[in-house]
Scaffold this motif. Structure first.
Motif, short mmCIF file in Angstrom:
data_model
loop_
_atom_site.label_atom_id
_atom_site.label_comp_id
_atom_site.label_asym_id
_atom_site.label_seq_id
_atom_site.Cartn_x
_atom_site.Cartn_y
_atom_site.Cartn_z
N VAL A 53 3.21 3.12 -5.91
CA VAL A 53 2.42 2.63 -4.77
C VAL A 53 1.31 3.63 -4.50
N ASN A 54 0.07 3.14 -4.54
CA ASN A 54 -1.11 3.97 -4.32
C ASN A 54 -1.86 3.40 -3.12
N VAL A 55 -2.11 4.23 -2.12
CA VAL A 55 -2.80 3.80 -0.90
C VAL A 55 -4.14 4.52 -0.82
N LYS A 56 -5.21 3.73 -0.61
CA LYS A 56 -6.55 4.28 -0.43
C LYS A 56 -7.13 3.73 0.86
N ASP A 106 -10.24 0.00 6.43
CA ASP A 106 -9.86 -0.86 5.31
C ASP A 106 -8.87 -0.08 4.46
N ILE A 107 -7.75 -0.73 4.13
CA ILE A 107 -6.69 -0.07 3.37
C ILE A 107 -6.44 -0.88 2.12
N ASN A 108 -6.47 -0.20 0.97
CA ASN A 108 -6.20 -0.82 -0.32
C ASN A 108 -4.88 -0.28 -0.83
N ASP A 116 -3.19 -5.55 -6.42
CA ASP A 116 -4.00 -4.98 -5.34
C ASP A 116 -3.92 -5.86 -4.11
N GLN A 117 -3.74 -5.22 -2.95
CA GLN A 117 -3.75 -5.92 -1.68
C GLN A 117 -4.65 -5.13 -0.72
N ASN A 118 -5.47 -5.85 0.01
CA ASN A 118 -6.40 -5.22 0.94
C ASN A 118 -6.10 -5.68 2.36
#
Length: 172
Positions: free
Chosen positions: A69-72, A82-84, A131-133
């Protein structure tokens, strides 16, 4: 009785799938972790030993990959963020498997402030990045004097049954 992997540097994390070396169900297994300091060291005194936790992790055939899981936060203001979230899904099974992945963003006080659901199919023997935004309003911003963290909970569902999940803390 079989050597499976060698990792030459004790200060770094690593993982390895030992499934192919396990005995059939119902038979016992012995997993041994051995340290051998063989003298070629990158430090003035390397010591010797295991410097990281050692775990055995059981996983379903379709699961969230290790460090998967990678959060940007590509865009942040005091009014919105905005969170990706990129989730790596692994299918070590023998069939392509449809999944639903649900993401919940949990604020520092423990409340769910946003959520998203996405459907995908993970091919057998493959990895898939999903990917989820998500956008949230009025984020609690992190800085050294106010180190407030959010949490993202990623859950994998197969046939409406939760089969895997992972929680990851992050700052905005």
């Amino acid at each position: 009785g079989k050597h499976v992997i060698n990792h030459p540097y004790g200060y770094t994390s690593f993982y390895f799938d030992i499934t192919p070396w396990l005995n059939p169900a119902g038979q016992s297994n012995v997993v041994a972790v051995q340290v051998r300091n063989e003298g070629e060291n990158a430090r003035w005194y390397s010591g010797s030993g295991i410097y990281r936790h050692t775990w055995i992790t059981l996983a379903n055939p379709v699961h969230i990959g290790m460090w998967g899981v990678n959060v940007k936060t590509p865009s942040v203001t005091e009014k919105s963020a905005d969170i990706n979230i990129t989730t790596t899904l692994v299918n070590s099974g023998t069939k392509d498997t449809p999944v639903m992945v649900e993401v919940q963003i949990i604020d520092p006080s423990g409340h769910v402030v946003a959520a998203a659901k996405s459907n995908s199919t993970v091919s057998h023997g493959a990895k898939t990045d999903l990917d989820q935004n998500i956008s949230i309003s009025n984020p609690v911003l992190w800085w050294p004097e106010n180190p407030k963290l959010y949490n993202v909970r990623v859950a994998v569902f197969i046939k409406n049954k939760e089969t895997d999940y992972l929680n990851t803390a992050f700052g905005i």
